[in-house]
Design a protein around this motif. Structure first.
Motif, PDB file in Angstrom:
ATOM      1  N   GLU A 144       0.819  -1.209   0.000  1.00 42.41           N
ATOM      2  CA  GLU A 144       0.000   0.000   0.000  1.00 42.41           C
ATOM      3  C   GLU A 144       0.857   1.265   0.000  1.00 42.41           C
ATOM      4  N   ILE A 145       1.991   1.230   0.672  1.00 44.42           N
ATOM      5  CA  ILE A 145       2.878   2.399   0.706  1.00 44.42           C
ATOM      6  C   ILE A 145       3.455   2.651  -0.681  1.00 44.42           C
ATOM      7  N   ASP A 146       3.911   1.595  -1.339  1.00 44.44           N
ATOM      8  CA  ASP A 146       4.397   1.743  -2.714  1.00 44.44           C
ATOM      9  C   ASP A 146       3.296   2.347  -3.587  1.00 44.44           C
ATOM     10  N   GLU A 147       2.110   1.798  -3.484  1.00 44.13           N
ATOM     11  CA  GLU A 147       1.003   2.272  -4.312  1.00 44.13           C
ATOM     12  C   GLU A 147       0.727   3.755  -4.068  1.00 44.13           C
ATOM     13  N   LYS A 148       0.637   4.148  -2.832  1.00 39.66           N
ATOM     14  CA  LYS A 148       0.343   5.553  -2.489  1.00 39.66           C
ATOM     15  C   LYS A 148       1.395   6.489  -3.074  1.00 39.66           C
ATOM     16  N   TYR A 149       2.659   6.187  -2.844  1.00 37.75           N
ATOM     17  CA  TYR A 149       3.712   7.098  -3.286  1.00 37.75           C
ATOM     18  C   TYR A 149       3.977   7.024  -4.785  1.00 37.75           C
ATOM     19  N   LEU A 150       3.793   5.871  -5.380  1.00 36.71           N
ATOM     20  CA  LEU A 150       3.945   5.786  -6.831  1.00 36.71           C
ATOM     21  C   LEU A 150       2.796   6.517  -7.537  1.00 36.71           C
ATOM     22  N   GLU A 151       1.612   6.506  -6.949  1.00 32.06           N
ATOM     23  CA  GLU A 151       0.514   7.306  -7.498  1.00 32.06           C
ATOM     24  C   GLU A 151       0.842   8.794  -7.404  1.00 32.06           C
ATOM     25  N   GLU A 152       1.452   9.216  -6.304  1.00 36.87           N
ATOM     26  CA  GLU A 152       1.884  10.614  -6.174  1.00 36.87           C
ATOM     27  C   GLU A 152       2.976  10.925  -7.205  1.00 36.87           C
ATOM     28  N   PHE A 153       3.903  10.016  -7.395  1.00 39.52           N
ATOM     29  CA  PHE A 153       4.958  10.170  -8.398  1.00 39.52           C
ATOM     30  C   PHE A 153       4.327  10.390  -9.777  1.00 39.52           C
ATOM     31  N   VAL A 154       3.329   9.583 -10.104  1.00 38.26           N
ATOM     32  CA  VAL A 154       2.653   9.692 -11.401  1.00 38.26           C
ATOM     33  C   VAL A 154       1.912  11.022 -11.533  1.00 38.26           C
ATOM     34  N   LEU A 155       1.326  11.502 -10.459  1.00 37.23           N
ATOM     35  CA  LEU A 155       0.671  12.820 -10.513  1.00 37.23           C
ATOM     36  C   LEU A 155       1.676  13.910 -10.868  1.00 37.23           C
ATOM     37  N   ARG A 156       2.876  13.801 -10.327  1.00 42.02           N
ATOM     38  CA  ARG A 156       3.938  14.774 -10.651  1.00 42.02           C
ATOM     39  C   ARG A 156       4.391  14.609 -12.092  1.00 42.02           C
ATOM     40  N   VAL A 157       4.493  13.358 -12.556  1.00 45.19           N
ATOM     41  CA  VAL A 157       4.856  13.118 -13.959  1.00 45.19           C
ATOM     42  C   VAL A 157       3.817  13.730 -14.882  1.00 45.19           C
ATOM     43  N   ALA A 158       2.535  13.580 -14.535  1.00 46.39           N
ATOM     44  CA  ALA A 158       1.447  14.102 -15.375  1.00 46.39           C
ATOM     45  C   ALA A 158       1.550  15.611 -15.575  1.00 46.39           C
ATOM     46  N   LYS A 159       2.118  16.302 -14.616  1.00 43.89           N
ATOM     47  CA  LYS A 159       2.261  17.754 -14.710  1.00 43.89           C
ATOM     48  C   LYS A 159       3.350  18.168 -15.697  1.00 43.89           C
ATOM     49  N   CYS A 160       4.251  17.249 -16.037  1.00 39.61           N
ATOM     50  CA  CYS A 160       5.383  17.618 -16.904  1.00 39.61           C
ATOM     51  C   CYS A 160       5.342  16.905 -18.246  1.00 39.61           C
ATOM     52  N   VAL A 161       4.195  16.358 -18.609  1.00 39.29           N
ATOM     53  CA  VAL A 161       4.080  15.717 -19.923  1.00 39.29           C
ATOM     54  C   VAL A 161       2.997  16.404 -20.751  1.00 39.29           C
TER      55      VAL A 161
END
Length: 161
Positions: A144-161
């Motif tokens: 669950e921790i991986d999922e939570k933080y990887l989802e946050e990582f993806v939100l940041r990626v979405a801002k720069c694509v």
């Protein structure tokens, strides 16, 4: 599980540092390919017990995912929406965390060594942009921790694509 160089805190603190590093890498860089490439390299350095980290980008015309920047062995070039874990994440529009890929109906085995997988969809507004796909040779590698933080990582990626 996180012994990559420069990461000495607990799992959550390490993920927070990872996200700050991503923010610094993509700050002011408008090139999508450069940002996705750096994101995969950063994740590959950060995560242990993984054998593939990369992006698949959505091709609306073909209704499929096309291989994007990645770290690992050569991979499947195109994945139809709804097929495999990546295609399921697109059709269901949600994160797919699979403890045992061999038990997942329709799993696409690009690397026979993979045992578990997490796939997070990337959205630009309401539209699907692609997915982040991470494979591990360890069963039940992602929690669950991986999922939570990887989802946050993806939100940041979405801002720069």
């Amino acid at each position: 599980m996180f012994q990559a160089e420069g990461y000495t805190g607990n799992k959550q603190e390490n993920y927070e540092l990872l996200i700050k590093q991503l923010d610094a890498l993509v700050d002011g860089e408008p090139n999508v390919l450069a940002n996705l490439s750096n994101a995969t390299a950063l994740l590959n350095q950060f995560l242990t017990e993984v054998n593939w980290v990369g992006f698949y980008l959505y091709d609306k015309e073909q209704d499929s995912l096309t291989l994007g920047p990645f770290q690992g062995l050569p991979a499947c070039t195109r994945i139809p929406t709804g097929r495999g874990v990546c295609g399921a994440a697109v059709s269901k529009r949600c994160t797919m965390r699979v403890a045992d890929v061999h038990a997942f109906p329709g799993h696409i085995a690009c690397d026979a060594a993979s045992r578990s997988e997490i796939v997070i969809p990337i959205f630009k507004g309401e539209e699907i942009f692609g997915v982040l796909d991470i494979d591990s040779p360890i069963t039940d590698r992602f929690d669950e921790i991986d999922e939570k933080y990887l989802e946050e990582f993806v939100l940041r990626v979405a801002k720069c694509v």
